[in-house]
Design an enzyme around this catalytic site. Sequence first.
Site, PDB file in Angstrom:
ATOM      1  N   LYS A 247      69.191 -49.482  82.860  1.00  0.00           N
ATOM      2  CA  LYS A 247      68.165 -50.512  82.620  1.00  0.00           C
ATOM      3  C   LYS A 247      68.549 -51.750  83.413  1.00  0.00           C
ATOM      4  CE  LYS A 247      64.511 -50.935  79.888  1.00  0.00           C
ATOM      5  NZ  LYS A 247      63.710 -49.782  79.441  1.00  0.00           N
TER       6      LYS A 247
HETATM    7  N1  GLU Z   1      60.506 -48.791  81.228  1.00  0.00           N
HETATM    8  C1  GLU Z   1      60.022 -47.544  80.750  1.00  0.00           C
HETATM    9  C2  GLU Z   1      60.827 -47.080  79.537  1.00  0.00           C
HETATM   10  O1  GLU Z   1      61.444 -47.870  78.880  1.00  0.00           O
HETATM   11  C3  GLU Z   1      59.932 -46.510  81.856  1.00  0.00           C
HETATM   12  C4  GLU Z   1      61.208 -46.185  82.548  1.00  0.00           C
HETATM   13  C5  GLU Z   1      61.036 -45.318  83.779  1.00  0.00           C
HETATM   14  O2  GLU Z   1      59.927 -44.942  84.106  1.00  0.00           O
HETATM   15  O3  GLU Z   1      62.074 -45.057  84.396  1.00  0.00           O
HETATM   16  O4  GLU Z   1      60.824 -45.942  79.157  1.00  0.00           O
END
Ligand code: GLU
Length: 459
Positions: free
Chosen positions: A116
């Site tokens: 993240k």
């Molecule tokens: N931000 C989204 C999540 O928390 C998508 C992450 C992604 O597509 O890699 O699942």
Amino acid sequence: MASQTGAIVQQSLHALMGDPAFLPQLRGELREQSFQSLAAILSTPNKVHKAFLRIALGGGNVVRIPAFRIQHNDALGPYKGGIRFHETVNEDEVTNLAALMTLKNALHEVPFGGGKGGVVINPRSYSEKELYLICKKYVQYFSDVLGPDKDIPAPDMGTGEREMDWMMAEYKNINPGSPYLGSFTGKSIVSGGSLGRREATGKGVYFTFRYMLHDFLKEHSGSLSGSDNPFAKTALSYAGKPMSVAVQGFGNVGSVAALEAYKCSALRNRVVAVSDRNVTLYNEEGLDIPALLAFAAANKGDLPTSPETLEEIGLKARVLGREDVLYLGVDVLFLAALEDQIRADNVAEVKARIIVEGANAPITGEADAALAESGTIIIPDILANAGGVIVSYFEWLQGRETQFYTEEEIYKLLFAKMQKTMNGILPAYFGDPLPLRQNCYVHAVMKLSSVLYRQGKLY
Ligand code: GLU
């Protein structure tokens, strides 16, 4: 690892350690040591990258903006997870969300690890040009650790297609001649994004809810009718009856989930409330969601905030405070805004019988326990909001092959994948006293533990 995620991982490991059928090769002291190493691996990120992005603002001031990329675990594939732009972003939060990505991907068998990113800004306070510079700098500072086979960011709160396009372009500048389409997902279609990616999280959230409350239930209603499971009881009590629905958040996830709920003939919902950062709009008879979507599209994503504006556009609704959406007497509440929305201090006021987590971690650990106690059903983030990362995976695959699917094909693949996950956990869940969130975690931890064991990572 902060809060909820860490605590549930520990509980899951504890349950698995006491289950002799799980990894039976590990016995006695070796079993104890291996589970200790598992706990250590899952509770800490592999790598924490932190930078201060140096940006020359439009007015000439130079600022240093804190930014993170946290790589939690890559046992199942390259790190994967969004980048959020928000003024409250901090290392603990990003670490926790990175761990949740590891578990989410494991649960849904997406061949990625968990990561993240975050940038500590309120994107609304920066010009487009400044945001462009921030995106470029983010990629420059973290370029060593990003890439289609290393770590693949995506949109999250405060970021979207525009930011992913800018970031991918910078990645391409820095790595001439290397494949770049898979370096970021959630890109615009013209830049190599996938059809359906924008709607994927909201559609997946609603699909999960509908499958659990309707399709799965319908098929298994015979075997579930005598079940003690609170979900089965609640769901069966709704069989064939219309449901009132409130949606917190009218962004990329909430607005799509609201429209899906509005259109769904299987459950005959009435979407009685939606909210955003300014207001809650309420109409007991049901809101005209397509009209609200059209209004938001023409007004920077915001809902109408005054009775006069509502009157002007011919919409019937009462204007309530932004938090009021949480406390309405509805059957279902979709939480699709921020984290920590239902906490120890406000949980007693929540009346919805079913809560669906479209956002990541919108319910704190204490509130989660209190809701379980009061018999509220929670469909957790790890299960419900994986549509985004699942279609990100399809986008990454399409980028590799440079062969693109139709929107219809994407949704078919998405729903099939989510349905497979649910079919893997629901039969056991309905016969088990563990709450659904815990059940999902046990599955994800089992998958990760087996892989880590097979790869010799527990010594
Ligand atoms: N931000 C989204 C999540 O928390 C998508 C992450 C992604 O597509 O890699 O699942």
